[in-house]
Design a protein around this motif. Structure first.
Motif, short mmCIF file in Angstrom:
data_model
loop_
_atom_site.label_atom_id
_atom_site.label_comp_id
_atom_site.label_asym_id
_atom_site.label_seq_id
_atom_site.Cartn_x
_atom_site.Cartn_y
_atom_site.Cartn_z
N HIS A 93 20.08 -20.43 -31.53
CA HIS A 93 20.41 -21.09 -30.26
C HIS A 93 19.77 -22.47 -30.16
O HIS A 93 20.18 -23.27 -29.31
CB HIS A 93 19.95 -20.24 -29.08
CG HIS A 93 20.69 -18.95 -28.93
ND1 HIS A 93 21.97 -18.87 -28.43
CD2 HIS A 93 20.33 -17.67 -29.22
CE1 HIS A 93 22.36 -17.61 -28.40
NE2 HIS A 93 21.40 -16.86 -28.88
N GLY A 94 18.79 -22.76 -31.00
CA GLY A 94 18.19 -24.08 -31.02
C GLY A 94 18.99 -25.08 -31.82
O GLY A 94 18.69 -26.28 -31.81
N LEU A 95 20.01 -24.61 -32.53
CA LEU A 95 20.86 -25.48 -33.33
C LEU A 95 22.31 -25.49 -32.87
O LEU A 95 23.06 -26.40 -33.20
CB LEU A 95 20.81 -25.02 -34.80
CG LEU A 95 19.44 -25.10 -35.47
CD1 LEU A 95 19.47 -24.38 -36.81
CD2 LEU A 95 19.03 -26.55 -35.67
N ARG A 96 22.66 -24.47 -32.10
CA ARG A 96 24.05 -24.32 -31.71
C ARG A 96 24.12 -23.54 -30.40
O ARG A 96 23.44 -22.52 -30.26
CB ARG A 96 24.79 -23.56 -32.82
CG ARG A 96 26.27 -23.37 -32.61
CD ARG A 96 26.85 -22.86 -33.92
NE ARG A 96 28.17 -22.28 -33.74
CZ ARG A 96 28.84 -21.67 -34.72
NH1 ARG A 96 28.30 -21.57 -35.93
NH2 ARG A 96 30.04 -21.18 -34.49
N THR A 97 24.89 -24.02 -29.47
CA THR A 97 25.04 -23.33 -28.19
C THR A 97 26.04 -22.20 -28.39
O THR A 97 27.23 -22.43 -28.59
CB THR A 97 25.53 -24.30 -27.10
OG1 THR A 97 24.60 -25.37 -27.00
CG2 THR A 97 25.63 -23.58 -25.76
N VAL A 98 25.54 -20.97 -28.35
CA VAL A 98 26.34 -19.82 -28.74
C VAL A 98 27.03 -19.18 -27.54
O VAL A 98 28.25 -18.97 -27.55
CB VAL A 98 25.45 -18.78 -29.45
CG1 VAL A 98 26.31 -17.62 -29.98
CG2 VAL A 98 24.69 -19.42 -30.61
N PHE A 99 26.25 -18.82 -26.53
CA PHE A 99 26.80 -18.12 -25.37
C PHE A 99 26.50 -18.90 -24.09
O PHE A 99 25.44 -19.49 -23.97
CB PHE A 99 26.14 -16.74 -25.21
CG PHE A 99 26.21 -15.86 -26.42
CD1 PHE A 99 27.43 -15.47 -26.94
CD2 PHE A 99 25.05 -15.39 -27.00
CE1 PHE A 99 27.49 -14.64 -28.04
CE2 PHE A 99 25.11 -14.56 -28.11
CZ PHE A 99 26.33 -14.18 -28.64
N PRO A 100 27.38 -18.83 -23.11
CA PRO A 100 27.00 -19.28 -21.77
C PRO A 100 26.07 -18.24 -21.14
O PRO A 100 26.03 -17.09 -21.57
CB PRO A 100 28.33 -19.33 -21.02
CG PRO A 100 29.18 -18.31 -21.71
CD PRO A 100 28.77 -18.34 -23.16
N GLY A 101 25.31 -18.68 -20.17
CA GLY A 101 24.48 -17.73 -19.43
C GLY A 101 23.05 -17.63 -19.90
O GLY A 101 22.28 -16.82 -19.36
N ILE A 102 22.66 -18.43 -20.90
CA ILE A 102 21.26 -18.43 -21.36
C ILE A 102 20.77 -19.87 -21.53
O ILE A 102 20.07 -20.21 -22.48
CB ILE A 102 21.07 -17.63 -22.67
CG1 ILE A 102 22.05 -18.10 -23.75
CG2 ILE A 102 21.23 -16.13 -22.41
CD1 ILE A 102 21.78 -17.48 -25.12
N GLY A 103 21.16 -20.72 -20.58
CA GLY A 103 20.93 -22.16 -20.71
C GLY A 103 19.48 -22.57 -20.85
O GLY A 103 19.14 -23.47 -21.64
N ALA A 104 18.58 -21.93 -20.10
CA ALA A 104 17.16 -22.31 -20.18
C ALA A 104 16.61 -21.97 -21.56
O ALA A 104 15.83 -22.75 -22.14
CB ALA A 104 16.36 -21.59 -19.10
N TYR A 105 17.00 -20.84 -22.09
CA TYR A 105 16.55 -20.43 -23.42
C TYR A 105 17.07 -21.40 -24.47
O TYR A 105 16.31 -21.88 -25.33
CB TYR A 105 17.04 -19.01 -23.71
CG TYR A 105 16.60 -18.46 -25.05
CD1 TYR A 105 15.31 -17.97 -25.23
CD2 TYR A 105 17.48 -18.42 -26.13
CE1 TYR A 105 14.90 -17.46 -26.46
CE2 TYR A 105 17.08 -17.92 -27.36
CZ TYR A 105 15.79 -17.44 -27.52
OH TYR A 105 15.40 -16.94 -28.74
N VAL A 106 18.37 -21.70 -24.42
CA VAL A 106 18.98 -22.61 -25.38
C VAL A 106 18.28 -23.97 -25.35
O VAL A 106 17.92 -24.54 -26.40
CB VAL A 106 20.48 -22.76 -25.11
CG1 VAL A 106 21.08 -23.91 -25.91
CG2 VAL A 106 21.21 -21.46 -25.43
N ALA A 107 18.08 -24.52 -24.16
CA ALA A 107 17.45 -25.83 -24.04
C ALA A 107 16.02 -25.81 -24.57
O ALA A 107 15.58 -26.74 -25.25
CB ALA A 107 17.46 -26.28 -22.58
N SER A 108 15.28 -24.75 -24.26
CA SER A 108 13.89 -24.67 -24.72
C SER A 108 13.80 -24.55 -26.23
O SER A 108 12.87 -25.08 -26.85
CB SER A 108 13.17 -23.49 -24.05
OG SER A 108 13.67 -22.24 -24.50
N LYS A 109 14.78 -23.89 -26.84
CA LYS A 109 14.77 -23.74 -28.30
C LYS A 109 15.23 -25.01 -29.00
O LYS A 109 14.77 -25.32 -30.10
CB LYS A 109 15.61 -22.54 -28.71
CG LYS A 109 14.99 -21.20 -28.35
CD LYS A 109 13.65 -20.98 -29.04
CE LYS A 109 13.09 -19.60 -28.80
NZ LYS A 109 11.82 -19.35 -29.55
#
Length: 262
Positions: A155-171
């Motif tokens: 998720h730190g290299l590719r936005t996989v799913f909607p609904g986990i935006g804070a996690y994705v951004a932090s990674k």
């Protein structure tokens, strides 16, 4: 008064190298602590849970490995400083680190509370930086050398799913920290890389079932159709600690069954 380093020459059966594992009481972190000790490293297990951290220490020592548990919340600068000071008291140095502590960040961006957003960044990004800061300072003061591995995510290299935006951004931010640390300290022989796991058998994957479909959804996205194991992530981290990876620096290595290639 500081304790003398325990058995600094490695005569306890270890190879003398010291690794700090954050989030080391459960999941990938606990598997890593066990694997690193089995490979001969002296392991400092850092986690918030006294009970689970002590259990992890006992498990490793029962298997003949060398490990100590030190309670640490990576969101606290003071506790992070104390963690590394305690490590030096115990073993005299820090050779490696596996920065693994992390939390999920579920919820669509428009629905997140400020507290939810801040929590994801406090652990996954700021906590990582607090640990990196101490590790880099120590390794530099020791004369350079050392290998650090950050546990990020696909998720730190590719936005996989909607609904986990804070996690994705932090990674994504964790990936940036990895690369910056590698560039800034390469001249000292300090290497900083990251592993980016895909779906791995863990409590976090199980907990993601409601938000993004968990393992069921992931199996449809992975070319092999397989869910990974913590040990598969640990094997890559061990390789990044070894001389076999001496020219690998600033890299984020997917451990994902081929997902990032799709």
């Amino acid at each position: 008064m500081s304790e003398a380093p325990d058995d600094p020459d490695g005569s306890d059966g270890s190879d003398g190298r010291v690794v700090v594992v954050t989030g080391g009481s459960a999941g990938i972190g606990r598997a890593a602590a066990v694997a690193f000790a089995a490979a001969g490293l002296r392991v400092v297990i850092a986690a918030r849970s006294e009970e689970r951290g002590a259990e992890a220490e006992r498990e490793i020592r029962a298997r003949g490995g060398e490990a100590r548990f030190v309670r640490c919340d990576v969101t606290s600068p003071g506790q992070v400083r104390d963690l590394f000071a305690r490590t030096v008291e115990l073993y005299g140095r820090v050779d490696h680190a596996f920065n693994n502590a992390g939390v999920p960040g579920d919820g669509r961006l428009a629905d997140l509370t400020t507290e939810d957003f801040d929590r994801a960044f406090a652990v996954n990004t700021r906590g990582l930086w607090l640990c990196l800061r101490e590790e880099l300072r120590l390794m530099s003061a020791q004369g350079g050398g050392g290998s650090i591995v950050n546990n990020t995510s696909v998720h730190g290299l590719r936005t996989v799913f909607p609904g986990i935006g804070a996690y994705v951004a932090s990674k994504h931010a964790a990936v940036a920290l990895t690369r910056m640390a590698a560039v800034e300290h390469a001249h000292e022989g300090i290497r900083v890389n990251a592993v980016a796991p895909g779906p791995v058998e863990s409590d976090m994957l199980a907990a993601s079932e409601a938000a993004v479909g968990g393992a069921t959804t992931w199996r449809g996205l992975i070319p092999s159709g397989e869910i990974g194991t913590p040990d598969q992530v640990c094997d890559v981290a061990l390789w990044l600690f070894s001389p076999a990876s001496s020219y690998v620096n600033g890299q984020v290595i997917g451990v994902d069954g081929g997902f990032l290639a799709t």
